[in-house]
Design an enzyme around this catalytic site. Structure first.
Site, short mmCIF file in Angstrom:
data_model
loop_
_atom_site.label_atom_id
_atom_site.label_comp_id
_atom_site.label_asym_id
_atom_site.label_seq_id
_atom_site.Cartn_x
_atom_site.Cartn_y
_atom_site.Cartn_z
N SER A 1 -4.37 -6.60 19.78
CA SER A 1 -2.95 -6.28 19.75
C SER A 1 -2.18 -7.14 20.75
CB SER A 1 -2.77 -4.80 20.10
OG SER A 1 -1.42 -4.49 20.37
N TYR B 1 -3.77 1.21 26.49
CA TYR B 1 -4.15 0.68 25.18
C TYR B 1 -4.38 -0.83 25.24
CZ TYR B 1 -3.48 -0.70 20.26
OH TYR B 1 -3.61 -1.24 19.01
N LYS C 1 -7.95 -2.89 24.77
CA LYS C 1 -8.10 -3.97 23.79
C LYS C 1 -8.58 -5.25 24.48
CE LYS C 1 -6.90 -2.25 19.74
NZ LYS C 1 -7.80 -2.30 18.55
#
Length: 330
Positions: free
Chosen positions: A126, A154, A158
């Site tokens: 992402s 998050y 990732k």
């Protein structure tokens, strides 16, 4: 050839599975079996005449024996907890994003060590791996050589997985390919827990006759990719031959998918242009500092040259994105 898709009941996972079923081949070779893995049922939509489909439902770590019961040639790893979920529950994000990915890497490594095929693992990362910091602001256009500095759990998770995959690839345990996704818009169906989910909601809900809230200043600029372009990009990176030159995957760097950069105001204006005032007026602007902090931390402007060398281009404009949505989801 046995291909596995994790997160196959998710929106992008379903589209990717459908694309593989329609093609029936991967890299010029026929697909022998497509394994669709998700916590919930209904992951696959088998098509007549396509490759056979095996659905695996349940916790991915617990189902690892089933996934690797036969050799895996290609593994698309899309399963993940999304941005707002990870920010609300750190342990959930670590389990769903880091622990599951490491378990997959361990099984892929074990398969290669036992004489099986080297797994081609395609990881959906992402743009949340990037973030701006007062001491290290983002450049005018972000590229794969820009130092990732995630500002959220998050994005950190990732990025951790990206580094694990890169090291496993360096060691020859697997062939890892990292694709950094832009915010995928417009998603049909119900809202998900992603902080960026409103970018679909402010179009999808008004078109369905429902009110919607825009939780950010309309002047905020965002990087988007349509579902069609996103799946095209994932498959292009997955199928690319490694090497130098046009159409080849060069070096160990991830690939940032091409971004369409627009403001939220542009999205709302396009909705008004296409659907009229009655529909557009169903959107209410009510800024939410928590959402603005998350989405506003992500870069909006990207250098597309690495993706362009693979023949990938961004969506032309948001009007084309909206027209695709209306065509696919009347």
């Amino acid at each position: 050839m046995r291909i596995v898709v994790t997160g196959a009941s998710g929106f992008v996972g379903r589209l990717l599975a459908d694309a593989l079923l329609r093609a029936g081949t991967f890299g010029g070779e026929p697909i022998g079996r497509l394994v669709l893995v998700d916590r919930v049922a209904g992951a696959g939509r088998p098509q007549a005449g396509g490759p056979p489909v095996q659905e695996v439902h349940g916790d991915l770590v617990e189902e690892m024996e089933t996934v690797f019961a036969e050799p895996v040639d290609v593994l698309f790893h899309l399963a993940a907890a999304v941005s707002a979920e990870c920010e609300a529950d750190f342990d959930l994000g670590m389990r769903a994003n880091v622990d599951v990915t490491r378990a997959l890497l361990d099984r892929a490594r074990a398969q290669a060590r036992s004489g099986g095929p080297t797994v081609r693992l395609v990881f959906a990362s992402s743009i949340a791996v990037y973030g701006s910091h007062p001491d290290l602001p983002l450049p005018p256009a972000v590229s794969e050589t820009t130092l990732p500095l995630p500002r959220l759990s998050y994005g950190t998770q990732k990025l951790m997985c990206e580094h694990l995959i890169a090291d496993c690839t360096r060691r020859g345990f697997l062939d890892g390919r990292v694709v950094r996704l832009m915010t995928v818009v417009i998603r049909p169906g119900r809202p998900n827990a992603a902080a960026s989910g409103f970018l679909s909601g402010i179009v999808r809900e008004p078109l369905a006759g429902l009110p919607a809230v825009c939780p950010v200043d309309p002047g905020l600029r965002v990087a988007l990719s349509s579902p069609r372009r996103t799946v095209e990009g994932i498959l292009r990176v997955a199928e690319a031959v490694r090497g130098t030159g046009p159409g080849r995957l060069e070096g160990p760097l991830p690939v940032n998918l091409p971004a369409l950069t627009v403001s939220v105001a542009d999205i709302l204006a396009t909705l008004r242009q296409v659907a009229g005032d009655t529909v557009a007026d169903r959107v209410t602007v009510a800024p939410d500092p928590a959402v603005e902090a998350i989405v506003g931390s992500w870069p909006a402007d990207f250098d597309h040259r690495r993706a362009g060398a693979l023949g990938l281009e961004p969506d032309a404009d948001f009007l084309s994105v909206l027209r695709d949505y209306l065509t696919d989801h009347r």
